[in-house]
Design an enzyme around this catalytic site. Structure first.
Site, mmCIF file in Angstrom:
data_model
loop_
_atom_site.group_PDB
_atom_site.id
_atom_site.type_symbol
_atom_site.label_atom_id
_atom_site.label_comp_id
_atom_site.label_asym_id
_atom_site.label_seq_id
_atom_site.Cartn_x
_atom_site.Cartn_y
_atom_site.Cartn_z
ATOM 1 N N HIS A 1 2.337 -26.276 11.793
ATOM 2 C CA HIS A 1 1.795 -24.936 11.561
ATOM 3 C C HIS A 1 0.745 -25.037 10.448
ATOM 4 C CE1 HIS A 1 1.474 -20.735 10.901
ATOM 5 N NE2 HIS A 1 2.100 -20.752 9.737
ATOM 6 N N ASN B 1 -4.965 -19.313 9.183
ATOM 7 C CA ASN B 1 -3.606 -19.265 9.734
ATOM 8 C C ASN B 1 -3.604 -18.299 10.920
ATOM 9 O OD1 ASN B 1 -0.922 -18.893 10.308
ATOM 10 N ND2 ASN B 1 -0.281 -18.425 8.211
ATOM 11 N N CYS C 1 5.376 -16.839 12.315
ATOM 12 C CA CYS C 1 4.679 -18.142 12.315
ATOM 13 C C CYS C 1 5.482 -19.248 13.003
ATOM 14 C CB CYS C 1 4.323 -18.560 10.895
ATOM 15 S SG CYS C 1 3.077 -17.491 10.159
HETATM 16 N N1 COA Z 1 -9.365 -15.289 -4.675
HETATM 17 C C1 COA Z 1 -9.348 -15.498 -6.011
HETATM 18 N N2 COA Z 1 -8.207 -15.438 -6.721
HETATM 19 C C2 COA Z 1 -7.075 -15.171 -6.066
HETATM 20 C C3 COA Z 1 -7.040 -14.931 -4.687
HETATM 21 C C4 COA Z 1 -8.238 -15.001 -3.983
HETATM 22 N N3 COA Z 1 -8.322 -14.813 -2.654
HETATM 23 N N4 COA Z 1 -5.759 -14.700 -4.317
HETATM 24 C C5 COA Z 1 -5.014 -14.774 -5.424
HETATM 25 N N5 COA Z 1 -5.812 -15.045 -6.494
HETATM 26 C C6 COA Z 1 -5.410 -15.199 -7.880
HETATM 27 C C7 COA Z 1 -4.129 -14.477 -8.222
HETATM 28 O O1 COA Z 1 -4.391 -13.128 -8.476
HETATM 29 C C8 COA Z 1 -3.659 -15.245 -9.433
HETATM 30 O O2 COA Z 1 -4.364 -14.775 -10.548
HETATM 31 P P1 COA Z 1 -3.620 -14.625 -11.971
HETATM 32 O O3 COA Z 1 -3.192 -16.038 -12.329
HETATM 33 O O4 COA Z 1 -4.690 -14.080 -12.830
HETATM 34 O O5 COA Z 1 -2.461 -13.705 -11.732
HETATM 35 C C9 COA Z 1 -4.121 -16.677 -9.164
HETATM 36 O O6 COA Z 1 -5.125 -16.571 -8.141
HETATM 37 C C10 COA Z 1 -3.011 -17.606 -8.694
HETATM 38 O O7 COA Z 1 -2.231 -16.936 -7.721
HETATM 39 P P2 COA Z 1 -1.058 -17.665 -6.944
HETATM 40 O O8 COA Z 1 -0.501 -16.716 -5.945
HETATM 41 O O9 COA Z 1 -0.086 -18.265 -7.918
HETATM 42 O O10 COA Z 1 -1.875 -18.846 -6.254
HETATM 43 P P3 COA Z 1 -1.392 -20.008 -5.331
HETATM 44 O O11 COA Z 1 -1.928 -21.289 -5.808
HETATM 45 O O12 COA Z 1 0.089 -19.944 -5.029
HETATM 46 O O13 COA Z 1 -2.165 -19.704 -3.967
HETATM 47 C C11 COA Z 1 -1.648 -18.775 -1.793
HETATM 48 C C12 COA Z 1 -1.920 -18.497 -3.275
HETATM 49 C C13 COA Z 1 -1.352 -17.464 -1.091
HETATM 50 C C14 COA Z 1 -2.896 -19.410 -1.190
HETATM 51 C C15 COA Z 1 -0.460 -19.755 -1.652
HETATM 52 O O14 COA Z 1 0.603 -19.314 -2.463
HETATM 53 C C16 COA Z 1 0.041 -19.877 -0.243
HETATM 54 O O15 COA Z 1 -0.623 -20.435 0.599
HETATM 55 N N6 COA Z 1 1.280 -19.411 0.013
HETATM 56 C C17 COA Z 1 1.944 -19.569 1.282
HETATM 57 C C18 COA Z 1 1.248 -18.797 2.326
HETATM 58 C C19 COA Z 1 1.989 -18.858 3.599
HETATM 59 O O16 COA Z 1 2.562 -19.856 3.895
HETATM 60 N N7 COA Z 1 1.929 -17.755 4.318
HETATM 61 C C20 COA Z 1 2.409 -17.543 5.606
HETATM 62 C C21 COA Z 1 3.674 -18.220 5.908
HETATM 63 S S1 COA Z 1 3.531 -18.707 7.524
#
Ligand code: COA
Length: 324
Positions: free
Chosen positions: A251, A281, A115
């Site tokens: 980004h 993304n 990224c």
């Molecule tokens: N739909 C519904 N629920 C989802 C889901 C989806 N697509 N993806 C995850 N969940 C659930 C999880 O299973 C979790 O459930 P639980 O509490 O029962 O275990 C809950 O949502 C929360 O998960 P969490 O990972 O803590 O959520 P979050 O608020 O951190 O959001 C991301 C998840 C991935 C969107 C976020 O962490 C993110 O954007 N991370 C960085 C991504 C990134 O920068 N990536 C590339 C780097 S360049």
């Protein structure tokens, strides 16, 4: 001896035609439009058609960037292409793009910083131009992440999209360029965090392409702090104050990441460019797509100062300040 700077001559972006909405994803995995929109800001993303490759998207973006600059392929003697989803293990996708554009001179190669790749590619091209080694470079970020996504994993498949963006950089004498050009680039990496965000395949390990794996909430925290670090460093190196930045084109991994960074650094919300709603993304392509849209909207005219910053697998993180 001449002193050179790299000046932006044109920018262009290209998205594949097919659109995948949050509602479409809701049919494929256990997710919802509401969850994806609230947690990420994403509403839809573009997905490459069967047979449509990273180099196809890259070449289309490059043509648009050349057109925007009033230039043609013959004007280019360097292509630096950032991608983590190359057409082949080798040759470099940059050479495939070079051939598609009909360029037979100069050099073309890929850089791999996921990224953060576009800012790494920008730094690479900028250094070559500043040394006087090449005259005009295409700096490209292009990806088909749809090919390495596990489409049954709801925690990752909702986040990514395909696309490409390109920027033409031209070597100019400092005396002529004035205050325009690439003002600073800050690059960092730390390999200790590989297991938080990686693809579980490759030629030397599994002899497969593999799928993306991520511990999203951990990556999120690192992204906020590392992007903030790169912003501060790039602005300092450029001898600027954050208030002198006209547009922040970061980004696009999660809208909340960019909102938190902007809040932390005191960048007003109306200076931050978001397009994650439409594209998800697109990894190395997010920043040049953001720049090309901002350019088309007239935000980036001569004299505007733009700040970009990114964070990605590795971990890698990077920031750049450019004056148009
Ligand atoms: N739909 C519904 N629920 C989802 C889901 C989806 N697509 N993806 C995850 N969940 C659930 C999880 O299973 C979790 O459930 P639980 O509490 O029962 O275990 C809950 O949502 C929360 O998960 P969490 O990972 O803590 O959520 P979050 O608020 O951190 O959001 C991301 C998840 C991935 C969107 C976020 O962490 C993110 O954007 N991370 C960085 C991504 C990134 O920068 N990536 C590339 C780097 S360049």
């Amino acid at each position: 001896m001449n002193e050179y700077v790299s000046v932006v001559r044109g920018v262009g972006g290209h998205l594949p035609a097919r659109v995948l909405t949050n509602a479409d994803l809701g049919v494929m995995v256990d997710t919802s439009d509401q969850w994806i929109t609230e947690r990420t800001g994403i509403r839809k993303r573009h997905i490459a058609a069967d047979g449509e490759t990273t180099s196809d998207l890259a070449a289309a973006a490059a043509r648009k960037a050349l057109h925007a600059g009033g230039l043609g392929p013959d004007d280019i003697d360097l292509i630096v292409l950032a991608t983590a989803t190359p057409d082949y293990t080798f040759p470099a996708t940059a050479t495939i793009v070079q051939n598609k554009l009909g360029i037979t001179r100069g050099a073309a190669f890929d850089v791999q910083a996921v990224c953060s790749g576009f800012v790494y590619a920008l730094a690479t091209a900028d250094n070559f131009l500043a040394r006087g080694q090449f005259e005009r470079a295409l700096v490209i970020g292009a990806e088909t992440f749809s090919r390495i996504i596990d489409w049954s994993d709801r925690t990752t498949c909702v986040l990514f999209g395909d696309g490409a963006g390109a920027l033409v950089l031209e070597r100019q004498d400092k005396a002529i360029a004035g205050d325009r050009g690439v003002k600073s680039v800050h690059l960092r990496s730390d390999g200790r965090y590989k297991d938080m965000l990686y693809v579980d395949g490759g030629p030397s390990t599994t002899q497969t392409v593999g799928h993306l794996k991520m511990i999203g909430n951990q990556v999120f925290k690192h992204a906020v702090s590392k992007i903030s670090e790169s912003v501060r460093a790039a602005v300092d190196q450029a001898g600027r104050h954050i208030d002198e930045v006209d547009w922040f084109v970061p980004h696009q991994a999660n809208m909340r990441i960019n909102q938190m960074v902007a809040h932390k650094l005191g960048v007003p919300e109306d200076k931050v460019v978001h397009n994650i709603q439409r594209y998800g993304n697109t990894t190395a392509a997010t920043i040049p797509i953001g720049l090309s849209e901002s350019f088309a909207e007239g935000k980036l005219c001569e004299g505007t100062t733009v700040l970009s910053a990114a964070f990605g697998s590795g971990f890698t993180w990077a920031g750049a300040v450019m004056r148009f």
